[in-house]
Structures are given as C-alpha cells and as structure tokens.
Design an enzyme around this catalytic site. Structure first.
Site, PDB file in Angstrom:
ATOM      1  N   GLU A 135       3.388   2.883   0.800  1.00 42.65           N
ATOM      2  CA  GLU A 135       4.236   1.686   0.809  1.00 42.65           C
ATOM      3  C   GLU A 135       5.355   1.754  -0.231  1.00 42.65           C
ATOM      4  O   GLU A 135       5.430   0.918  -1.136  1.00 42.65           O
ATOM      5  CB  GLU A 135       3.390   0.430   0.607  1.00 42.65           C
ATOM      6  CG  GLU A 135       2.451   0.160   1.763  1.00 42.65           C
ATOM      7  CD  GLU A 135       1.798  -1.217   1.696  1.00 42.65           C
ATOM      8  OE1 GLU A 135       1.748  -1.824   0.618  1.00 42.65           O
ATOM      9  OE2 GLU A 135       1.334  -1.691   2.758  1.00 42.65           O
ATOM     10  N   GLU A 156      -2.550   0.629   8.546  1.00 41.07           N
ATOM     11  CA  GLU A 156      -3.496  -0.253   7.855  1.00 41.07           C
ATOM     12  C   GLU A 156      -3.561  -1.578   8.584  1.00 41.07           C
ATOM     13  O   GLU A 156      -2.533  -2.095   9.054  1.00 41.07           O
ATOM     14  CB  GLU A 156      -3.046  -0.548   6.421  1.00 41.07           C
ATOM     15  CG  GLU A 156      -3.095   0.602   5.463  1.00 41.07           C
ATOM     16  CD  GLU A 156      -2.638   0.167   4.064  1.00 41.07           C
ATOM     17  OE1 GLU A 156      -2.704  -1.040   3.745  1.00 41.07           O
ATOM     18  OE2 GLU A 156      -2.189   1.043   3.307  1.00 41.07           O
TER      19      GLU A 156
HETATM   20  C1  GLA Z   1      -1.370  -2.510   1.147  1.00 40.11           C
HETATM   21  C2  GLA Z   1      -1.727  -1.195   0.485  1.00 40.11           C
HETATM   22  C3  GLA Z   1      -3.201  -0.929   0.442  1.00 40.11           C
HETATM   23  C4  GLA Z   1      -3.972  -2.181   0.103  1.00 40.11           C
HETATM   24  C5  GLA Z   1      -3.622  -3.256   1.100  1.00 40.11           C
HETATM   25  C6  GLA Z   1      -4.407  -4.529   0.906  1.00 40.11           C
HETATM   26  O1  GLA Z   1      -1.119  -2.427   2.474  1.00 40.11           O
HETATM   27  O2  GLA Z   1      -1.089  -0.098   1.073  1.00 40.11           O
HETATM   28  O3  GLA Z   1      -3.443   0.075  -0.516  1.00 40.11           O
HETATM   29  O4  GLA Z   1      -3.649  -2.592  -1.178  1.00 40.11           O
HETATM   30  O5  GLA Z   1      -2.271  -3.566   0.965  1.00 40.11           O
HETATM   31  O6  GLA Z   1      -4.072  -5.485   1.868  1.00 40.11           O
END
Ligand code: GLA
Ligand code: ZN
Length: 694
Positions: free
Chosen positions: A156, A313
């Site tokens: 991210e 995710e």
């Molecule tokens: C983000 C991060 C993850 C985690 C999630 C929790 O998407 O990439 O590592 O922290 O949030 O929702």
C-alpha cells in the site's frame, strides 16, 4: 478470448491471504496447524513476508531466510503458492537508527521517529540501495522455487516525504518538465501574490506552514509524488525483473486513494491488485455500498485496460480500523467475495490468515481466530468461499467488455479539490461519480472506468461528470468519439482549466464547447436550505436542484429542459447537441432525486446498451458478467437482507455454475435454470449461457 492466468503455474482463482508465520516462529505447532487449516479452507495462495524485514535481516548484513525456506517448501509440497512480498513497507529498527535518512520528513519539516510502517523516504539512496539488495537476495534465493507465483512489492504505497532529498528531487522533476524557470512561472501564474521565483532553490513543496495557494504547484507536487513513488517501486522491481523475468509483479492499491494516480502507476505493474474494506451493514445501506464496491472493482479492472485484477486483501470478518467494526451478516462473505470475481478479479485474498496475538491488528478479522480451530462461523464462511472458487476455474481469465465508459481522473480530482469559488462545501467528485455509476450498476449494465488518457473509441457511451480539467488532446478525442457515432454526457463544472490549472479563456467549457454546443456562463451555488427551490422538468418528471447549477446558453445544442425558478427560470438545464454521427448531452445541474437513474435508464434503452441480464432488476440487486466470448458467466447478486426474485429473460437457456457447498443451501432448482430466480438474503448465483453481446 481469455487473458492468461496471473501465472500459468496456477490456472485457478486464487484464495488465501496475508500470512505472518514470521510472528509465530517461537510457538510450536502453529505452522502444522496453519497448513492443516489451509487445506480445509481450500487456500491455494498465501502472501508471505510483507512486513518481515526484521525477521529476514535481524542485523545489518546478517540474513536469515531459514524460516522462509521452510514456508516456501511446505507451500510447494502441499500444492500451494506464495505471493511473495518484498518487505519495504516497514523497515527494521537498526536501519532507522543507523541511517536516519530513511525516515520520512513531514510537510512541516519534522523527521519522523522510528515506528509504524510506510514511514520511509522514497528518494533516500540508502533506502533504495537496501531494498534493492534485499529484493535481489529474495529473487536469487527463490528464483526456481515451485511455490513462487507472484511478487507483492512493498505494501500500500502511500504518503509523501519533504526531506531535503525529496525537495531537491522535486526541483529536478520540475526542471525536466518545464525546462526554464520562466516556463514554470508562466504555467503556475506566479505573478499572483508576488510568488514569482527567481531561482529554482526557492521552490518548495506545498505545506501547511508554507505554500498552499498556487494551484499549479500543488498539482505538480501531487504528480511528482506519484512519479517518485513509481520510481521507488521501479527500483524495487528492477532486481526482480532481472532475476525472475517470468514472475509477474504487483503492488496492492487502495481504491480511489487520493494520493496516487493509479492510472499512471498501473502502467508499471504486471497485474493490478487492490485492498477492499467496505462498510457493509452501515447506515449508507448495503445496496449503496455494493454499488461503491462494484465501482472500485471496475476501476481496478480498467486500470490495465480490462485485464483481470486480483483482490489482494479483504476481511473475512471485521475491519479493526472501522469506527464500528461490524460483523458480516450471514451470506455477505460469499456475496462480497464473489462480487470481486464478478467484476474481474481472479482471486479472493484476505487480510489476514491468522490473528496476531499482540499489537494493533490483534482484533482484526482473520480466517483463523485466537481460539485456533476451524469450528468458527468465520472459518466456515471462508471455507465456503474456497469451495465456491474451486468450482469456478472456467472464470479465470475471462473479461467484461463494457459498452459504457465512466471517466474518473485523478488530476481532475486534484484540481477540483483545490478550486475555490464553486460550491466549496460540496465538491463531492467521488460521490458524484458514484451517483452516475449507480444508474448503470442497478440495471446490470457493465461499466469500464477510464481516465482522460483512456481510449474512448471502443465504447458507445462516455460519461464524464465534472470534467473540470481538460488536458491537451482530450477534447479532440471526445469530438472524434462523438463524430463517429458515440454518445457523450458531461455536466456542470466542466472545461474550466487546462493541465496547469489555468482557466480557459474565451468561455467555458473551453475546448468542450464545440462538441457540447453550449457556453457555460456562470455557476450558482445553493445552500442546503435552497434545496428544491429551483426545479427542472425533464422526462415527464420534476427534479430538484441541489448544491450547484450552471447558467448556460445553448449554442448549437437543443434545450431538453429548463430551470423553473429564480432569475434563471427558462434557461437551459439539460441540452443535447448533434455532432457528426453522435450526440453530446450536458447536464447543467446537480440534483437530489433520481435524475441520473431516469436519464441513464432512458439512454440504456434508447441505445440498446448491453446488460448482464436483460430484465428489470429489483432494488438492491445487480447482475454483472464475465465472458470468454463463448460462454457468459452472469453473477446475480442480492445486496439486501430480503429474499429477491429475478425473472430470467425468456428465450435464453441458462445453466448454473456450481458454488460448492453453497449450492445445496441456496439453489432450489437443478441446472438448467429458467423462469424466476430466487435469491436468498445476501444471496448470489452464478449463471452460464451462450455468449450474448459483443
Ligand atoms: C491494509 C494493510 C494491511 C492491514 C489491513 C487492515 O490494507 O495493507 O497490512 O493493515 O489494512 O485492514
Ligand atoms: Zn525524502
């Protein structure tokens, strides 16, 4: 026509997620349990190493890959794959201590302390060298490993750094863009408030304690942050591409995250992936969240011209950072997972596989809870998704092929956010885009999302709400699109500025004036209390005007509706302009009723635009489709807590794709299906048919 799977090693939909065995190295038996549970959940792809730098290099120059070797070997032995991460999303304490320059400096000039994650300078030569070295070692070690499926670079990417190195890099970037300080001063209109620069070293990034009014500068800083982040990504990708040229590379995006222009970033990844955390069951309502999420999936598919993306995710249960971390109601996990697939994802991945024991994410939803067994509601939900995905191999690599393009553009949004003098309280770019999108989503009309740089020519309808900034060449391509028979829809606040955020002279909507056949003379802003004060009668109904309306003059366009009150009563509110073989509409007002729904409903019917199911869908239900050109997979999805019925179109034979364990519970009739399709609360059914449409 199909796209190849993300890696030919695994021609299945991926199912798995972020897994941190590095956190459990001292706890005996956990690895064995994880592998046992993965099989029960039908997991085939696990993301490892995302924040594992301190486990991989506990001290500078001392590497420990032993634990990862074991993880990789066991994945391979059990027929599973690794989405192998590079660990740059968080750096070890020793690095921050030895090389403080790797830490970020905020916009007020404060060097951040060690801590958190995503807290690094994108320019630092030390951090770039360290990540390159780490990535080379990972690539060389696992280059031939059968488990290596995909590179997950960092995590991210976000944020910006204002350290001296980054400020200097910004100036270099500007020198390359403008060539001379004179050109920069002109592009930024720096004679305003005595801001003309006489030396490059005077140029500083925007800051709460510095510059905030020179719009051209602010825009260029955002462009630079995207470029510098991509530069950092490329630095990480270089050794991976060199050592493992056949292993694709991704990094996980974040929807419409405002800080990065993902259309530009997507050119640098082999496959787009993104992280999705919707607010299901919130007061917004599940249908609205369903539409928003559909839009975000469509955006991610569109970033690489329609190629399947990966849902990297999603939460199996709650999202710990939501204000109200609400459990997914029964059915929602399968529905929201298959929704991603319906819009073009070739995976359903989670954050996280196993809940950590400590720190801020210990209560975030996970496949494996602290109790450690498979006897949980959430685990069963996940296993159900796994079974469903395992039955959908035929969907891998299929595309979507919409006839409608919705224009969403980061630079446009940045410029609009800076604008002062329109309705400042309600710019609402994203919300407005979504309102237009919903009109298609609720009818099951597939939509692509394009930027100003996109190729419009393959679509039949191009919708561009609030196209405030029009970069060079864009109006010409829109004209060509309409002249060739396309239908174009624009709205208030369009064609105000060019690429440097300088206003067009000679009348708005600037270069769009010819194709729209109007002159946009003034923009009025409305207080919330004014709502309903001005009305527009169109398509046999009356619509209230909300937030904003532009006072336009129809030039070559024809007025289809007019305002009914105030000093602008009688002036056009909706126009249509014939241009070559096509037509261009201008909607001069924002409304608080279902104008978009009615307007686009008529257009969909009139143009005979492709729908996933050619029937009226109940409220809260959508249908989306993927196809290989021979077989269509139609996902019919119910985003409500009630049972819904959908009458299938007559004359088409439908089959039903098996959804593993779910099928028995939800499907009452055996394949083939006909007549009325019943959808359980938050139910989803996947139909197949011979390809219809282009
Ligand atoms: C983000 C991060 C993850 C985690 C999630 C929790 O998407 O990439 O590592 O922290 O949030 O929702
Ligand atoms: Zn920096």
């Amino acid at each position: 026509m199909r796209y190849p799977p993300v890696n030919p090693k695994c021609p299945h939909l991926l199912h798995g997620g972020d897994w941190n065995p590095d956190q459990w190295r001292d706890v005996p038996g956990i690895l064995d349990e994880d592998f046992r549970l993965m099989d029960l959940a039908h997991a085939n792809a696990m993301s490892v190493g995302i924040f594992a730098w301190s486990a991989l290099e506990p001290e500078e120059g001392r590497y420990d890959f032993g634990w990862l070797d074991e993880v990789m070997d066991r994945l391979a032995k059990t027929g599973k794959f690794a989405v192998l991460a590079t660990p740059s999303g968080a750096r070890p304490a020793w690095m921050a201590q030895t090389y403080p320059e790797v830490l970020r400096v905020d916009a007020e000039g404060r060097r951040q302390h060690f801590g958190e994650r995503h807290n690094h300078c994108f320019t630092s030569p030390v951090y770039r060298a360290k990540t390159r070295e780490m990535n080379r070692r990972l690539a060389e070690r696992y280059r031939a490993h059968p488990a290596l499926l995909l590179w997950h670079v960092s995590n991210e990417f976000n944020g910006e750094c204002h350290c001296p190195l980054c400020r200097e890099a910004f100036r270099d970037w500007l020198k390359a863009r403008y060539g001379s300080l004179g050109a920069l001063n002109a592009a930024w209109w720096t004679s305003f408030w005595s801001h003309a620069y006489s030396d490059w070293s005077q140029v500083e990034p925007p800051s709460p304690i510095g510059e905030n009014t020179v719009h051209g500068l602010k825009l260029d800083w955002k462009r630079f942050v995207t470029a510098q982040t991509i530069g950092f990504f490329e630095n990480e990708a270089a050794p991976l591409r060199e050592v493992t040229p056949d292993v694709p590379i991704t990094t996980n995006f974040m929807g419409t995250f405002p800080g990065l222009d993902y259309f530009r970033f997507a050119e640098h990844v082999d496959v787009v992936s993104w992280d999705n955390y919707p607010f299901w069951h919130s007061p917004a309502g599940d249908a609205a969240i369903g539409a928003l999420t559909g839009f975000l999936h469509d955006l991610n598919r569109s970033l690489k011209g329609g190629k399947p993306f990966l849902l990297m995710e999603s939460t199996p249960s709650v999202t710990n950072w939501h204000g109200v971390p609400k459990l997914k109601r029964p059915g929602m996990h399968l529905l929201s997972s298959l929704q991603a697939v319906a819009h073009g994802s070739d995976s359903v991945q989670y954050f996280q596989w196993r809940k950590s024991r400590g720190s801020s994410e210990k209560l975030h939803g996970a496949v494996v809870d602290h109790v450690g067994t498979e006897d949980t509601r959430v685990f069963r939900d996940v296993a159900e998704v796994g079974a469903a995905l395992a039955g959908l191999d035929a969907v891998v690599g299929t595309g979507v092929r919409p006839e409608v393009a919705l224009l969403y553009d980061w630079e446009n949004r940045w410029a609009l956010d800076d604008a002062q003098g329109l309705n400042n309280a309600h710019k609402d770019y994203d919300a407005t885009i979504l309102k237009h999108y919903e009109a298609f989503w609720s009818r099951g009309v597939p939509v692509d999302v394009v930027s100003e740089d996109g190729d419009f020519s393959t679509y039949r309808l191009l919708v561009a709400p609030m196209l405030y900034m029009v970069r060079p060449g864009v109006a010409e391509r829109i004209e060509a699109f309409v002249a060739a028979g396309g239908t174009f829809v624009a709205t208030y606040w369009s064609g105000f500025v060019g690429e440097s955020d300088l206003c067009f002279l000679g009348g708005f909507p600037g270069p769009l004036r010819r194709v729209l056949g109007i002159w946009d003379e003034e923009s009025d802003a409305l207080y919330d209390e004014d709502e309903g004060h001005v009305k527009v009668a169109a398509m046999g109904k009356t619509y209230a005007v909300k937030h904003a309306c532009d006072l336009i003059r129809a030039e070559t366009a024809e007025a289809l509706a007019t305002y009914d009150a105030d000093f602008y009563a009688g002036r056009p509110a909706l126009t249509a302009n014939r241009f070559g073989q096509g037509r261009a509409y201008f909607i001069a007002f924002r409304n608080n009723q279902d104008f978009e729904s009615d307007f686009y409903g008529d257009l969909v019917a009139e143009l005979g635009l492709l729908r996933a199911l050619d029937v009226e869908l109940p409220a809260g239900v959508t249908a989306q489709m993927r196809t290989d050109g021979e077989t269509d997979f139609v996902f019919v999805m119910n985003f409500t807590a009630e049972v819904k019925a959908v009458a299938l179109p007559e004359g088409t034979r439908y089959g039903e794709a098996p959804l593993g364990a779910v099928r028995a519970a939800v499907v009452d009739a055996a394949s083939p299906v006909a007549g009325t399709l019943s959808l359980a609360p938050y139910g989803v059914r996947v139909l197949t048919r011979a390809h219809a449409g282009r």
